[in-house]
Design a protein around this motif. Structure first.
Motif, PDB file in Angstrom:
ATOM      1  N   UNK A 104       0.853  -1.049  -0.058  1.00  0.00           N
ATOM      2  CA  UNK A 104      -0.036   0.165  -0.061  1.00  0.00           C
ATOM      3  C   UNK A 104       1.025   1.158   0.083  1.00  0.00           C
ATOM      4  N   UNK A 105       0.511   2.283  -0.576  1.00  0.00           N
ATOM      5  CA  UNK A 105       0.873   3.613  -0.566  1.00  0.00           C
ATOM      6  C   UNK A 105       2.189   3.763  -1.516  1.00  0.00           C
ATOM      7  N   UNK A 106       2.498   2.914  -2.332  1.00  0.00           N
ATOM      8  CA  UNK A 106       3.880   2.509  -3.065  1.00  0.00           C
ATOM      9  C   UNK A 106       3.816   3.274  -4.594  1.00  0.00           C
ATOM     10  N   UNK A 107       2.350   3.555  -4.774  1.00  0.00           N
ATOM     11  CA  UNK A 107       1.994   4.452  -6.201  1.00  0.00           C
ATOM     12  C   UNK A 107       1.325   3.476  -7.248  1.00  0.00           C
ATOM     13  N   UNK A 108       0.796   2.276  -6.867  1.00  0.00           N
ATOM     14  CA  UNK A 108       0.061   1.426  -7.941  1.00  0.00           C
ATOM     15  C   UNK A 108      -1.073   1.942  -8.588  1.00  0.00           C
ATOM     16  N   UNK A 109      -1.966   2.855  -8.060  1.00  0.00           N
ATOM     17  CA  UNK A 109      -2.989   3.381  -8.601  1.00  0.00           C
ATOM     18  C   UNK A 109      -2.760   4.280  -9.743  1.00  0.00           C
ATOM     19  N   UNK A 112      -8.682  -4.747  -4.697  1.00  0.00           N
ATOM     20  CA  UNK A 112      -8.596  -4.149  -3.311  1.00  0.00           C
ATOM     21  C   UNK A 112      -9.969  -4.706  -2.748  1.00  0.00           C
ATOM     22  N   UNK A 113      -9.765  -5.259  -1.291  1.00  0.00           N
ATOM     23  CA  UNK A 113     -10.717  -6.060  -0.776  1.00  0.00           C
ATOM     24  C   UNK A 113     -11.719  -5.041  -0.064  1.00  0.00           C
ATOM     25  N   UNK A 160      -3.282  -4.584  -3.693  1.00  0.00           N
ATOM     26  CA  UNK A 160      -1.996  -4.938  -2.743  1.00  0.00           C
ATOM     27  C   UNK A 160      -2.318  -6.142  -2.003  1.00  0.00           C
ATOM     28  N   UNK A 161      -3.684  -6.743  -2.240  1.00  0.00           N
ATOM     29  CA  UNK A 161      -4.166  -8.060  -1.393  1.00  0.00           C
ATOM     30  C   UNK A 161      -3.230  -9.226  -2.303  1.00  0.00           C
ATOM     31  N   UNK A 162      -2.385  -9.924  -2.067  1.00  0.00           N
ATOM     32  CA  UNK A 162      -2.135 -11.094  -2.587  1.00  0.00           C
ATOM     33  C   UNK A 162      -3.342 -12.219  -2.715  1.00  0.00           C
ATOM     34  N   UNK A 163      -3.903 -12.256  -1.803  1.00  0.00           N
ATOM     35  CA  UNK A 163      -5.148 -13.179  -1.923  1.00  0.00           C
ATOM     36  C   UNK A 163      -5.957 -12.999  -2.599  1.00  0.00           C
ATOM     37  N   UNK A 164      -6.389 -11.643  -2.989  1.00  0.00           N
ATOM     38  CA  UNK A 164      -7.347 -11.349  -3.848  1.00  0.00           C
ATOM     39  C   UNK A 164      -6.936 -11.302  -5.059  1.00  0.00           C
ATOM     40  N   UNK A 203      -0.698   0.207   8.984  1.00  0.00           N
ATOM     41  CA  UNK A 203      -0.573   0.173   7.781  1.00  0.00           C
ATOM     42  C   UNK A 203       0.697  -0.189   7.331  1.00  0.00           C
ATOM     43  N   UNK A 204       1.676   0.405   8.186  1.00  0.00           N
ATOM     44  CA  UNK A 204       3.253  -0.046   7.950  1.00  0.00           C
ATOM     45  C   UNK A 204       3.312  -1.432   8.050  1.00  0.00           C
ATOM     46  N   UNK A 205       2.849  -2.340   9.082  1.00  0.00           N
ATOM     47  CA  UNK A 205       3.131  -3.341   9.261  1.00  0.00           C
ATOM     48  C   UNK A 205       2.335  -4.278   8.123  1.00  0.00           C
ATOM     49  N   UNK A 206       1.111  -3.662   7.780  1.00  0.00           N
ATOM     50  CA  UNK A 206       0.417  -4.421   6.793  1.00  0.00           C
ATOM     51  C   UNK A 206       1.300  -4.302   5.305  1.00  0.00           C
ATOM     52  N   UNK A 207       1.847  -3.418   5.002  1.00  0.00           N
ATOM     53  CA  UNK A 207       2.646  -3.047   3.855  1.00  0.00           C
ATOM     54  C   UNK A 207       3.653  -4.288   3.777  1.00  0.00           C
ATOM     55  N   UNK A 208       4.409  -4.418   4.929  1.00  0.00           N
ATOM     56  CA  UNK A 208       5.513  -5.362   5.039  1.00  0.00           C
ATOM     57  C   UNK A 208       4.969  -6.773   4.804  1.00  0.00           C
ATOM     58  N   UNK A 209       4.000  -7.203   5.328  1.00  0.00           N
ATOM     59  CA  UNK A 209       3.113  -8.453   5.029  1.00  0.00           C
ATOM     60  C   UNK A 209       3.005  -8.621   3.613  1.00  0.00           C
TER      61      UNK A 209
END
Length: 300
Positions: free
Chosen positions: A11-16, A34-35, A99-103, A265-271
């Motif tokens: 997240x927040x890396x600039x994908x959109x 995106x979920x 950003x969701x690998x599962x989705x 959000x930082x923890x989520x981005x690392x995962x």
């Protein structure tokens, strides 16, 4: 010739923004993986790209369901695949972005999902609310130690799902099998230096607060379901507005909610990045890479 491009990364890396550039260059339409952007009205906290910035490019799987609807990964997969088939059938290319690998994998790979039972799920959710996630984690460990080892003791949603699957199937598989493509796709990962990404996340959350996330949550809260209420940012604001004992209430509570949103959000981005980097299909480029370089990579 029509192609499918999967654009993934934290997240927040600039994908959109990059997705719009790619879609414009390829004559493509965008399908969101995106979920939470599937929910109508959840705009600021999910960082939906405003219509004015989409350059007329159709965006699918955005603003599909009301926030009280419990959307599953299967719901998103089926809706996204129907959109992809329609786009390809019209001779256009597709950019799947999220950003969701599962989705993303559920949309583009063949995956079998365990069954679900609303009554079992409701019972486990009620128990989660009563005794907390640690107690459910201990029970899961006694039933399936491998599954418990793969799930954080604080992740109530995943613990409920794991216990539901164990009850229905006798076991829970924490790791999904090697991917078998549903449709051939080019996978591009957008990466960023960790310190830079942390700064971008902080700036994004600050911008959400400035744009009115708290008021957005206030307006949506009466009609938000369990899944929507668990979204990053929304959960933290709801806890502050509800006077959660661990948060308190008032301005200090909202300031703490903002900080907790940044940290979460930082923890989520690392995962997110760790999981995408386990997929050998993903070719990585640095945030800020020019569109011409990305297109050159695709051609090669």
């Amino acid at each position: 010739m029509s192609v499918i491009l999967a654009l993934v990364g934290p997240t927040a890396v600039g994908k959109s923004d990059l997705a719009v550039d790619l879609a414009e260059s390829l004559g493509a339409e965008i399908v969101s993986a995106d979920s939470m952007q599937v929910y109508i009205g959840m705009d600021i906290g999910t960082a939906k790209l405003p219509e004015s910035q989409r350059r007329g490019i159709p965006h699918h799987l955005i603003d599909v369901w009301e926030p009280d609807h419990e959307v599953s990964v299967v719901d998103v997969r089926d809706r996204a695949r129907a959109s992809i088939d329609d786009i390809l059938g019209r001779g256009r290319s597709v950019v799947v972005v999220g950003g969701s690998w599962l989705y993303a994998q559920a949309i583009l790979d063949e995956m079998d999902f365990p069954p679900t039972d609303p009554q079992v799920r409701a019972r486990l959710e009620a128990e989660l609310a009563e005794v907390g996630p640690e107690a459910l984690h201990a029970r899961l460990a006694s039933l399936d130690a491998d599954a418990a080892a793969a799930i954080l003791a604080t992740n109530g949603r995943r613990l409920v799902r794991a216990l539901e699957v164990v009850e229905l199937c006798g076991h829970f598989t924490a790791r999904l099998p090697e991917p078998t493509p549903w449709r051939a796709a080019h996978w591009i990962g957008l990466g960023c230096d960790r310190l830079v990404l942390d700064a971008r996340i902080s700036a994004r959350v600050d911008r959400m607060w400035d744009l009115g996330l708290v008021d957005e949550v206030r307006g949506l809260s009466p009609r938000m379901g369990r899944t929507a209420r668990g979204a990053l940012g929304y959960r933290q604001v709801l806890e502050a507005l509800g006077g959660d004992e661990a948060v308190g209430d008032g301005p200090d509570a909202l300031a703490l909610a903002r900080q907790r949103t940044i940290e979460g959000t930082r923890r989520f981005a690392r995962r997110q990045e760790r999981r995408f980097r386990q997929d050998a299909r993903v070719q990585w480029v640095a945030a800020g890479t020019s569109i011409s370089e990305v297109l050159d990579l695709l051609r090669r």
